[in-house]
Design an enzyme around this catalytic site. Structure first.
Site, mmCIF file in Angstrom:
data_model
loop_
_atom_site.group_PDB
_atom_site.id
_atom_site.type_symbol
_atom_site.label_atom_id
_atom_site.label_comp_id
_atom_site.label_asym_id
_atom_site.label_seq_id
_atom_site.Cartn_x
_atom_site.Cartn_y
_atom_site.Cartn_z
ATOM 1 N N SER A 249 0.843 -1.194 0.000
ATOM 2 C CA SER A 249 0.000 0.000 0.000
ATOM 3 C C SER A 249 0.876 1.241 0.000
ATOM 4 C CB SER A 249 -0.879 0.003 1.246
ATOM 5 O OG SER A 249 -0.057 0.287 2.362
ATOM 6 N N LYS A 250 0.219 2.384 -0.013
ATOM 7 C CA LYS A 250 0.929 3.664 -0.078
ATOM 8 C C LYS A 250 2.009 3.804 0.989
ATOM 9 C CE LYS A 250 -2.428 6.501 -2.461
ATOM 10 N NZ LYS A 250 -3.749 5.838 -2.366
ATOM 11 N N ARG A 251 1.794 3.148 2.118
ATOM 12 C CA ARG A 251 2.802 3.225 3.187
ATOM 13 C C ARG A 251 4.162 2.729 2.707
ATOM 14 N NH1 ARG A 251 2.440 -0.341 6.862
ATOM 15 N NH2 ARG A 251 0.928 -1.637 5.795
ATOM 16 N N GLY A 253 5.520 3.355 -0.091
ATOM 17 C CA GLY A 253 6.089 4.233 -1.133
ATOM 18 C C GLY A 253 5.323 4.033 -2.426
#
Ligand code: GLU
Length: 481
Positions: A249-251, A253
């Site tokens: 996920s976006k966490r 990067g």
């Protein structure tokens, strides 16, 4: 004939995990001389956006995944966008309704929840089949209240076995599924219904998708059976996780193909890397051409365990592909990246030879197309900028003296070639009892604004006399103040 599809919902950019699904479908189709179909699943009208559809299509094309049928190129089973196929879903829904395999449900969400909570503490326990056997009077009552019904599928009481190519037989208990909605009250199909109608109508032979859909598959099988269509083969691929083993996920990067594309990754490298996410060859080979993958890929060789997305490995693979390309090819691919940071097309064109030579010199160190700009842009820029902090290191009387003398020596060199340049500089070091570092470091920094780079003498030759002298002069002006 094998027919497979990639069915993205246009609710965001093309995620790495979805791109991998698309790739596996593509490889499977090509290996089996079948058809690869692109279908846009846009029935979630609130979250679906045209821009996302366009960007997904663009990124799939950039990856080199070409489809045989799709919303842009049409095909015999079109249209290939679900919102343009609503008449079909309604047709099949009426069939199920008239055959007693589906029924209208008038309950509100709150009513269902209240009933469910009165017998169980699990709010999500599911629908209690309340509207399965309503009387005519009850139905009339609901109608009179102005309620709009949804259509629910009547789930038969039986065990369902998903025969999965990657996972083997996966069994679902008879009570695993409650009567589920197939048409919403606005006559838009739910995902479960649309996906099955499309798969049967488009004659899909193999449904290859992420494991997150495995729990949906019994519902899909039931609809196929209720409509009397053969059930396709299923292959549910493991999920793609981040390096910390949580869902990518976006966490973590950058997680979309677009982000990597914009960072200067190559399509060939991305194609190769995605293939390694959940599939491996017998001998653990890592670098594959597109053709090799089309030959060697198989669903049977896909791993059941989750794939870990490793950006460092992708970067390594990208640098391998960069090395294999000619300077000319890299120049072409890097041009948009030069333009993005302000280099004009005409300037690039004018200095093409210099950049290509610089690319050749730096080849081993170029990991992405962005690196090309960073590592070769200074050869052609007119206004070099020196980092203020780094410059302080070179603000010494010795550096000023060294650069002044070198400047006038370099001016005398004829022809301006690396051997002559090297001879002069080395002689200068000896005669003045200076270590090479005391001379090379300030000179490199003055000429490039960087502390590392290609061989100094080659670099000076390529920069040319005029630019070399001008930069030393500008740098001197900069450190003298
Ligand atoms: N539209 C679904 C998704 O994006 C794919 C459904 C499928 O492949 O069956 O997850």
């Amino acid at each position: 004939m094998v027919r497979v599809r990639f069915a993205p919902s246009p609710t965001g950019l093309l995620h790495i995990g979805n791109a991998r699904t698309a790739l596996f479908n593509y490889l499977f189709a090509r290996k089996n001389h079948g058809k690869f179909i692109l279908r846009i699943e846009d029935t979630d009208t609130e979250r679906s956006k045209k821009e996302f559809e366009e960007s997904i299509i663009e990124d799939l094309k950039w990856l080199g995944l070409t489809w045989d049928e799709g919303p842009d190129c049409g095909g015999p089973y079109g249209p290939y966008r679900q919102t343009e196929r609503l008449h079909l879903y309604r047709e099949y829904a009426s069939k199920l309704l008239s055959e007693g395999k589906a029924y209208r449900c008038w309950c509100t969400k709150e009513e269902i929840e209240k009933r469910v909570m009165s017998v169980s503490s699990d709010r999500t326990a599911g629908y209690d089949n309340y509207c399965r056997n309503l009387t005519e009077t009850q139905i009339k009552d609901f109608q009179a209240q102005g309620r709009k019904p949804v259509l629910r599928f009547k789930v038969p009481h039986k065990e369902i076995v998903v025969n999965d190519i990657i996972r083997g037989n996966v069994r679902f208990e008879p009570d695993a599924i409650n009567d589920f909605v197939i048409m919403k009250s606005n006559e838009i199909p739910t995902f479960h219904f649309a996906v099955v109608i499309d798969d049967l109508h488009m004659q899909i032979t193999h449904v290859i998708r992420g494991e997150d859909h495995l729990s949906n598959t019994p519902k899909h099988i039931l609809i196929f059976e209720a409509l009397g269509y053969p059930v396709p083969m299923f292959a549910h691929m493991s999920m793609t996780l981040g390096p910390d083993r949580t869902r990518l996920s976006k966490r973590h990067g950058a997680t979309s193909v677009r982000q990597y594309r914009e960072k200067g990754f190559l399509s060939d490298a991305m194609f190769n890397y995605l293939a390694l996410l959940g599939w491996s060859s017998k001998d653990n080979q890592e670098i594959f051409s597109r053709e090799q993958l089309m030959q060697e890929f198989s669903l049977e060789a896909c791993n059941r365990s989750n794939a870990i997305f490793d950006p460092a490995k992708l970067l390594w693979l990208n640098s391998q592909y960069m090395r294999a390309k000619s300077a000319k090819e890299i120049f072409e691919l890097a041009s948009p990246f030069f333009e993005k940071v302000g280099y004009h097309k005409s300037i690039l064109h004018q200095h093409r030879d210099i950049i290509e030579k610089a690319i050749e010199m730096e080849k081993e160190k170029l990991k992405t197309l962005e690196d090309v700009v960073e590592r070769t842009g200074y050869f052609i820029t007119e206004d070099i900028s020196w980092d203020v902090e780094l410059t302080k290191k070179f603000k010494t009387d010795q550096a000023v003296r060294v650069l002044c003398t070198l400047k006038s020596n370099l001016e005398q060199i004829q022809p301006f070639e690396k051997h002559n340049i090297e001879d002069m500089i080395r002689k200068f070091c000896q005669e003045n009892h200076l270590k090479t570092g005391e001379v090379f470091h300030p000179l490199r920094f003055a000429l490039t604004g960087a502390t590392k780079g290609p061989g100094l003498f080659e670099l000076i030759e390529l920069l040319g006399k005029q630019k070399t002298l001008k930069r030393i002069e500008q740098f001197l002006a900069n450190i003298r103040v």
